[in-house]
Design a protein around this motif. Sequence first.
Motif, PDB file in Angstrom:
ATOM      1  N   ALA A  34     -29.633 -36.082 -70.079  1.00 26.07           N
ATOM      2  CA  ALA A  34     -29.830 -35.107 -69.004  1.00 26.07           C
ATOM      3  C   ALA A  34     -31.306 -34.921 -68.706  1.00 26.07           C
ATOM      4  N   MET A  35     -31.573 -34.381 -67.528  1.00 25.30           N
ATOM      5  CA  MET A  35     -32.950 -34.090 -67.141  1.00 25.30           C
ATOM      6  C   MET A  35     -33.150 -32.580 -67.087  1.00 25.30           C
ATOM      7  N   LEU A  36     -34.350 -32.153 -67.414  1.00 28.59           N
ATOM      8  CA  LEU A  36     -34.717 -30.750 -67.340  1.00 28.59           C
ATOM      9  C   LEU A  36     -35.196 -30.424 -65.931  1.00 28.59           C
ATOM     10  N   VAL A  37     -34.595 -29.411 -65.331  1.00 30.72           N
ATOM     11  CA  VAL A  37     -35.030 -28.928 -64.026  1.00 30.72           C
ATOM     12  C   VAL A  37     -35.462 -27.476 -64.173  1.00 30.72           C
ATOM     13  N   PRO A  38     -36.765 -27.180 -64.111  1.00 28.16           N
ATOM     14  CA  PRO A  38     -37.217 -25.791 -64.181  1.00 28.16           C
ATOM     15  C   PRO A  38     -36.704 -25.010 -62.981  1.00 28.16           C
ATOM     16  N   SER A  39     -36.335 -23.775 -63.218  1.00 24.14           N
ATOM     17  CA  SER A  39     -35.805 -22.927 -62.155  1.00 24.14           C
ATOM     18  C   SER A  39     -36.656 -21.681 -62.014  1.00 24.14           C
ATOM     19  N   ALA A 245     -35.643 -41.602 -62.736  1.00 26.89           N
ATOM     20  CA  ALA A 245     -36.226 -40.259 -62.730  1.00 26.89           C
ATOM     21  C   ALA A 245     -35.140 -39.190 -62.726  1.00 26.89           C
ATOM     22  N   ILE A 246     -34.049 -39.460 -62.029  1.00 29.79           N
ATOM     23  CA  ILE A 246     -32.906 -38.563 -62.006  1.00 29.79           C
ATOM     24  C   ILE A 246     -31.920 -39.022 -63.069  1.00 29.79           C
ATOM     25  N   LYS A 247     -31.370 -38.076 -63.818  1.00 32.29           N
ATOM     26  CA  LYS A 247     -30.421 -38.393 -64.883  1.00 32.29           C
ATOM     27  C   LYS A 247     -29.005 -38.009 -64.445  1.00 32.29           C
ATOM     28  N   PRO A 248     -27.995 -38.507 -65.141  1.00 31.86           N
ATOM     29  CA  PRO A 248     -26.616 -38.182 -64.749  1.00 31.86           C
ATOM     30  C   PRO A 248     -26.287 -36.695 -64.843  1.00 31.86           C
ATOM     31  N   PHE A 249     -26.943 -35.973 -65.771  1.00 32.25           N
ATOM     32  CA  PHE A 249     -26.640 -34.563 -65.967  1.00 32.25           C
ATOM     33  C   PHE A 249     -27.916 -33.732 -65.854  1.00 32.25           C
ATOM     34  N   ILE A 250     -27.732 -32.464 -65.519  1.00 34.98           N
ATOM     35  CA  ILE A 250     -28.852 -31.560 -65.258  1.00 34.98           C
ATOM     36  C   ILE A 250     -28.810 -30.377 -66.208  1.00 34.98           C
ATOM     37  N   TYR A 288     -24.331 -31.478 -62.459  1.00 35.77           N
ATOM     38  CA  TYR A 288     -24.213 -32.934 -62.390  1.00 35.77           C
ATOM     39  C   TYR A 288     -25.240 -33.535 -61.431  1.00 35.77           C
ATOM     40  N   GLY A 289     -25.855 -34.629 -61.878  1.00 37.49           N
ATOM     41  CA  GLY A 289     -26.793 -35.362 -61.051  1.00 37.49           C
ATOM     42  C   GLY A 289     -26.068 -36.419 -60.242  1.00 37.49           C
ATOM     43  N   PHE A 290     -26.632 -37.618 -60.175  1.00 41.14           N
ATOM     44  CA  PHE A 290     -26.002 -38.708 -59.433  1.00 41.14           C
ATOM     45  C   PHE A 290     -24.797 -39.242 -60.209  1.00 41.14           C
ATOM     46  N   TRP A 291     -23.616 -39.198 -59.600  1.00 40.53           N
ATOM     47  CA  TRP A 291     -22.438 -39.788 -60.246  1.00 40.53           C
ATOM     48  C   TRP A 291     -22.602 -41.295 -60.393  1.00 40.53           C
ATOM     49  N   GLN A 292     -23.458 -41.864 -59.552  1.00 42.54           N
ATOM     50  CA  GLN A 292     -23.676 -43.318 -59.586  1.00 42.54           C
ATOM     51  C   GLN A 292     -24.303 -43.786 -60.900  1.00 42.54           C
ATOM     52  N   LEU A 293     -24.825 -42.874 -61.695  1.00 43.61           N
ATOM     53  CA  LEU A 293     -25.508 -43.226 -62.932  1.00 43.61           C
ATOM     54  C   LEU A 293     -24.607 -43.089 -64.169  1.00 43.61           C
ATOM     55  N   ALA A 294     -23.323 -42.852 -63.939  1.00 43.10           N
ATOM     56  CA  ALA A 294     -22.429 -42.616 -65.089  1.00 43.10           C
ATOM     57  C   ALA A 294     -21.039 -43.157 -64.823  1.00 43.10           C
ATOM     58  N   TYR A 295     -20.435 -43.665 -65.892  1.00 39.48           N
ATOM     59  CA  TYR A 295     -19.052 -44.148 -65.856  1.00 39.48           C
ATOM     60  C   TYR A 295     -18.314 -43.495 -67.027  1.00 39.48           C
ATOM     61  N   GLY A 296     -17.161 -42.919 -66.738  1.00 40.73           N
ATOM     62  CA  GLY A 296     -16.378 -42.273 -67.792  1.00 40.73           C
ATOM     63  C   GLY A 296     -14.984 -42.855 -67.870  1.00 40.73           C
ATOM     64  N   SER A 297     -14.562 -43.173 -69.069  1.00 37.77           N
ATOM     65  CA  SER A 297     -13.184 -43.618 -69.295  1.00 37.77           C
ATOM     66  C   SER A 297     -12.488 -42.580 -70.167  1.00 37.77           C
ATOM     67  N   ASP A 298     -11.275 -42.184 -69.759  1.00 42.50           N
ATOM     68  CA  ASP A 298     -10.541 -41.219 -70.575  1.00 42.50           C
ATOM     69  C   ASP A 298      -9.844 -41.880 -71.767  1.00 42.50           C
TER      70      ASP A 298
END
Length: 302
Positions: A34-39, A245-250, A288-298
């Motif tokens: 994940a990436m850190l986003v200051p708020s 620079a952008i990660k799958p999770f925020i 959630y960031g870009f879904w394009q950066l992650a693949y999930g299998s159940d």
Amino acid sequence: MLVNKAALTTLYVSMSAIFNNAFDAAPSQWQEIAMLVPSTTATNDYSWLSNFPQMKKWIDEKAIKSLAAFKYSIENEDWETTVEVDRNHIEDDQYGIYKPQAMMAGESAKQLPDEIVFDLVNKAFDNKCYDGKAFFATDHKVGKTTASNKGTKKLSIATLAAAQASYGAARIALMKLKSDEGRSLNIKPNILLVPPALADIANALMTVDRLEDGKSNIYKGAAKVVVDNRLTSDDAWFLLDTTKAIKPFIYQERKKPTFVSQTDLSSDDVFSRKKFKFGAEARAAGGYGFWQLAYGSDGSVA
């Protein structure tokens, strides 16, 4: 010990030091995915995620790409952990019994981002991301077509064919993703995220020379294995690209975990219950960031 302002100040300094030392020493691995986003406000707007930025040839006028009609925002939430200290224990010089609680509070505060981020992973088959679809879905809209970042195969090293159908298929699916204009997004999967139940399989897939059927392991060293105990499914596994620079999770942070106290001798809790309070407070949230950066299998299909 006389319970006065000086004694309470000494207690605060001691508890704060214990908290901070435990905070600094506690392990944390949310940064792996994940990436850190200051708020600086109550809510952050992430509508900009609808644009996966890419350079393109400049011919005549610049091609200005407006934000899509997607709306995606993350609202900060309040977090806390609190320890009560009995006044009698201070009078009797027994406040050392609270040291383990202060240490655990520090560890918990350090791992707040982990709790938030890995909870996002657990819920990613259902929770929506910026395009209104579940983060892991088979029908994300891309231009005039759709793309999938969701699978069902169990992670396997039983045979080369099984490895290709699980890990290999996920890898190819990510690497083939394109932009709205049909250009490659150049996704480079580098993290294989798994629960403890799949740790042995994942580590073997990334390290052994040959699979269980004796065939050469073509995926050796292809990704780094990250195992986290907070993942709740024993079957689900995830392939991520964290090289950009952008990660799958925020992890959105409004206020870092801060040690706080309530030691006013005239407070209601002290007068009525003989209780002082110490603890930590934070304001943060995840998304959630870009879904394009992650693949999930159940992992529901062998």
